[in-house]
Design an enzyme around this catalytic site. Structure first.
Site, PDB file in Angstrom:
ATOM      1  N   SER A  12      14.424  35.082 -13.519  1.00  0.00           N
ATOM      2  CA  SER A  12      15.386  34.230 -14.219  1.00  0.00           C
ATOM      3  C   SER A  12      16.664  34.159 -13.397  1.00  0.00           C
ATOM      4  O   SER A  12      17.306  35.188 -13.149  1.00  0.00           O
ATOM      5  CB  SER A  12      15.691  34.818 -15.593  1.00  0.00           C
ATOM      6  OG  SER A  12      16.912  34.264 -16.062  1.00  0.00           O
ATOM      7  N   HIS A  37      12.314  30.770 -13.288  1.00  0.00           N
ATOM      8  CA  HIS A  37      12.671  30.579 -14.700  1.00  0.00           C
ATOM      9  C   HIS A  37      14.147  30.198 -14.799  1.00  0.00           C
ATOM     10  O   HIS A  37      15.019  30.894 -14.272  1.00  0.00           O
ATOM     11  CB  HIS A  37      12.398  31.875 -15.452  1.00  0.00           C
ATOM     12  CG  HIS A  37      12.625  31.811 -16.929  1.00  0.00           C
ATOM     13  ND1 HIS A  37      11.678  31.337 -17.813  1.00  0.00           N
ATOM     14  CD2 HIS A  37      13.690  32.166 -17.683  1.00  0.00           C
ATOM     15  CE1 HIS A  37      12.149  31.428 -19.049  1.00  0.00           C
ATOM     16  NE2 HIS A  37      13.376  31.913 -19.008  1.00  0.00           N
ATOM     17  N   ASP A  39      17.269  29.183 -17.273  1.00  0.00           N
ATOM     18  CA  ASP A  39      17.757  29.331 -18.651  1.00  0.00           C
ATOM     19  C   ASP A  39      18.880  28.345 -18.936  1.00  0.00           C
ATOM     20  O   ASP A  39      19.974  28.465 -18.398  1.00  0.00           O
ATOM     21  CB  ASP A  39      18.254  30.760 -18.868  1.00  0.00           C
ATOM     22  CG  ASP A  39      17.109  31.751 -18.962  1.00  0.00           C
ATOM     23  OD1 ASP A  39      16.212  31.527 -19.790  1.00  0.00           O
ATOM     24  OD2 ASP A  39      17.111  32.731 -18.197  1.00  0.00           O
ATOM     25  N   MET A  41      21.423  27.002 -21.706  1.00  0.00           N
ATOM     26  CA  MET A  41      22.055  27.434 -22.967  1.00  0.00           C
ATOM     27  C   MET A  41      23.205  26.491 -23.304  1.00  0.00           C
ATOM     28  O   MET A  41      23.929  26.055 -22.406  1.00  0.00           O
ATOM     29  CB  MET A  41      22.601  28.850 -22.820  1.00  0.00           C
ATOM     30  CG  MET A  41      21.559  29.876 -22.401  1.00  0.00           C
ATOM     31  SD  MET A  41      22.274  31.520 -22.390  1.00  0.00           S
ATOM     32  CE  MET A  41      20.916  32.456 -21.667  1.00  0.00           C
ATOM     33  N   HIS A  70      13.626  26.872 -19.599  1.00  0.00           N
ATOM     34  CA  HIS A  70      13.703  27.443 -20.952  1.00  0.00           C
ATOM     35  C   HIS A  70      14.948  26.892 -21.628  1.00  0.00           C
ATOM     36  O   HIS A  70      16.071  27.276 -21.295  1.00  0.00           O
ATOM     37  CB  HIS A  70      13.766  28.981 -20.812  1.00  0.00           C
ATOM     38  CG  HIS A  70      13.913  29.713 -22.106  1.00  0.00           C
ATOM     39  ND1 HIS A  70      14.225  31.061 -22.153  1.00  0.00           N
ATOM     40  CD2 HIS A  70      13.772  29.314 -23.397  1.00  0.00           C
ATOM     41  CE1 HIS A  70      14.289  31.452 -23.421  1.00  0.00           C
ATOM     42  NE2 HIS A  70      14.030  30.412 -24.193  1.00  0.00           N
ATOM     43  N   MET A  72      17.487  26.741 -24.430  1.00  0.00           N
ATOM     44  CA  MET A  72      18.055  27.410 -25.606  1.00  0.00           C
ATOM     45  C   MET A  72      19.155  26.490 -26.115  1.00  0.00           C
ATOM     46  O   MET A  72      20.353  26.779 -26.025  1.00  0.00           O
ATOM     47  CB  MET A  72      18.574  28.795 -25.209  1.00  0.00           C
ATOM     48  CG  MET A  72      17.441  29.786 -24.986  1.00  0.00           C
ATOM     49  SD  MET A  72      17.922  31.210 -24.014  1.00  0.00           S
ATOM     50  CE  MET A  72      17.674  30.536 -22.366  1.00  0.00           C
ATOM     51  N   MET A 141       9.969  35.968 -27.118  1.00  0.00           N
ATOM     52  CA  MET A 141      11.250  36.569 -26.738  1.00  0.00           C
ATOM     53  C   MET A 141      11.241  38.055 -27.120  1.00  0.00           C
ATOM     54  O   MET A 141      10.953  38.413 -28.262  1.00  0.00           O
ATOM     55  CB  MET A 141      12.419  35.882 -27.456  1.00  0.00           C
ATOM     56  CG  MET A 141      12.661  34.431 -27.087  1.00  0.00           C
ATOM     57  SD  MET A 141      12.965  34.102 -25.341  1.00  0.00           S
ATOM     58  CE  MET A 141      14.378  35.148 -24.984  1.00  0.00           C
ATOM     59  N   ASP A 177       9.891  37.174 -22.330  1.00  0.00           N
ATOM     60  CA  ASP A 177      11.235  36.960 -21.783  1.00  0.00           C
ATOM     61  C   ASP A 177      12.236  37.888 -22.466  1.00  0.00           C
ATOM     62  O   ASP A 177      12.458  37.787 -23.674  1.00  0.00           O
ATOM     63  CB  ASP A 177      11.627  35.486 -22.023  1.00  0.00           C
ATOM     64  CG  ASP A 177      12.931  35.100 -21.334  1.00  0.00           C
ATOM     65  OD1 ASP A 177      13.542  35.943 -20.672  1.00  0.00           O
ATOM     66  OD2 ASP A 177      13.321  33.916 -21.488  1.00  0.00           O
TER      67      ASP A 177
HETATM   68  C1  DX5 Z   1      17.702  35.477 -22.357  1.00  0.00           C
HETATM   69  C2  DX5 Z   1      17.055  34.608 -21.288  1.00  0.00           C
HETATM   70  C3  DX5 Z   1      16.312  35.396 -20.300  1.00  0.00           C
HETATM   71  C4  DX5 Z   1      17.169  36.356 -19.524  1.00  0.00           C
HETATM   72  C5  DX5 Z   1      16.345  37.563 -19.216  1.00  0.00           C
HETATM   73  O1  DX5 Z   1      18.311  34.704 -23.299  1.00  0.00           O
HETATM   74  O2  DX5 Z   1      16.167  33.672 -21.861  1.00  0.00           O
HETATM   75  O3  DX5 Z   1      15.512  34.601 -19.450  1.00  0.00           O
HETATM   76  O4  DX5 Z   1      17.673  35.835 -18.349  1.00  0.00           O
HETATM   77  O5  DX5 Z   1      17.200  38.481 -18.636  1.00  0.00           O
HETATM   78  P1  DX5 Z   1      16.801  39.997 -18.491  1.00  0.00           P
HETATM   79  O6  DX5 Z   1      15.532  40.064 -17.697  1.00  0.00           O
HETATM   80  O7  DX5 Z   1      17.977  40.574 -17.770  1.00  0.00           O
HETATM   81  O8  DX5 Z   1      16.619  40.554 -19.883  1.00  0.00           O
HETATM   82 ZN    ZN Z   2      14.642  32.626 -20.545  1.00  0.00          ZN
END
Ligand code: DX5
Ligand code: ZN
Length: 224
Positions: A12, A37, A39, A41, A70, A72, A141, A177
């Protein structure tokens, strides 16, 4: 993208250098990443904010493996075409992001991407049953989404095992994840996950100028 259930490590970039994503992606792929990956947000669905379609589009030319996006964010539907245009291979939306997940998954496939369904730790995997035939991936998750570096929620392991039973021989990836590292990876792999997302556990100790720790970390998560 062909389907296989071999173990894949998806770093990620939330844990990478935000001012140097292009080089970070190339470095972590050179060190053995199977997927990348990404993220997204929105500061609304989750209490943190990252970036949107222009950044994902800019990353496209650096990703040689699989661009796993991903979301969010809520709502999802108004942005699906923008992520298709950005070149996402897989677009994952949260079950909790709105009332019309079935429509959202159809729209993601309709826009030419693989469709992923993410489930928060507070959501039973049973909700995925009527949606599985619209999914190419289900993301379980193992932290509450929003931040990297959180502690793995162990009670999710039995949910992964249940999802594995529900999927049977359908070509659907199980992604995990949050809080995945060399200690927790074997637990989720044994429960049936095939895509392991890891942020801090991949990027810790390295940098674009000294990326070999990324490879050491990826091999440790993969199990040596
Ligand atoms: C969390 C994200 C993850 C995050 C994982 O909200 O969706 O992808 O980056 O990070 P680690 O591996 O540090 O828990
Ligand atoms: Zn993620």
């Amino acid at each position: 993208m062909s389907f296989d259930r071999s173990l894949k490590i998806a770093p990620s970039i939330l844990a990478a250098d935000f001012a140097d994503f292009g080089r970070e992606v190339r470095a972590v792929e050179a060190e053995g990443a199977d997927w990348i990956h990404i993220d997204v947000m929105d500061g609304h669905f989750v209490p943190n904010l990252t970036f949107g379609p222009p950044m994902v589009k800019a990353l496209r030319r650096h990703v040689r493996t699989v661009m796993d996006v991903h979301l969010m964010i809520a709502p999802v539907d108004p942005y699906i075409d923008a992520y298709a245009d950005a070149g996402a291979d897989i677009l994952t939306a949260h079950f909790e992001a709105g009332p019309h997940t079935h429509r959202t998954l159809q729209a993601i496939r309709g826009a030419g991407m693989r469709a992923g369904l993410a489930l928060n730790p507070g959501t039973s995997v049973e909700v995925a049953a009527p949606l599985l035939d619209l999914c190419d991936l289900v993301c379980v998750m193992t932290v509450n989404p929003g931040f990297g570096g959180q502690r793995f929620i162990h009670s999710q392991v039995s949910q992964i095992a249940r999802l594995r039973e529900m999927i049977g021989d359908r070509p659907i990836h199980i992604e995990v994840d949050g809080g995945v590292d060399a200690t927790t990876a074997p637990l989720v792999a044994a429960a049936g996950a095939d895509v392991l997302v890891a942020g801090s556990a991949v990027f810790r100790g390295g940098s674009v100028d000294d990326p070999s720790p990324y490879g050491t970390n990826i091999r440790a998560i993969r199990g040596g």
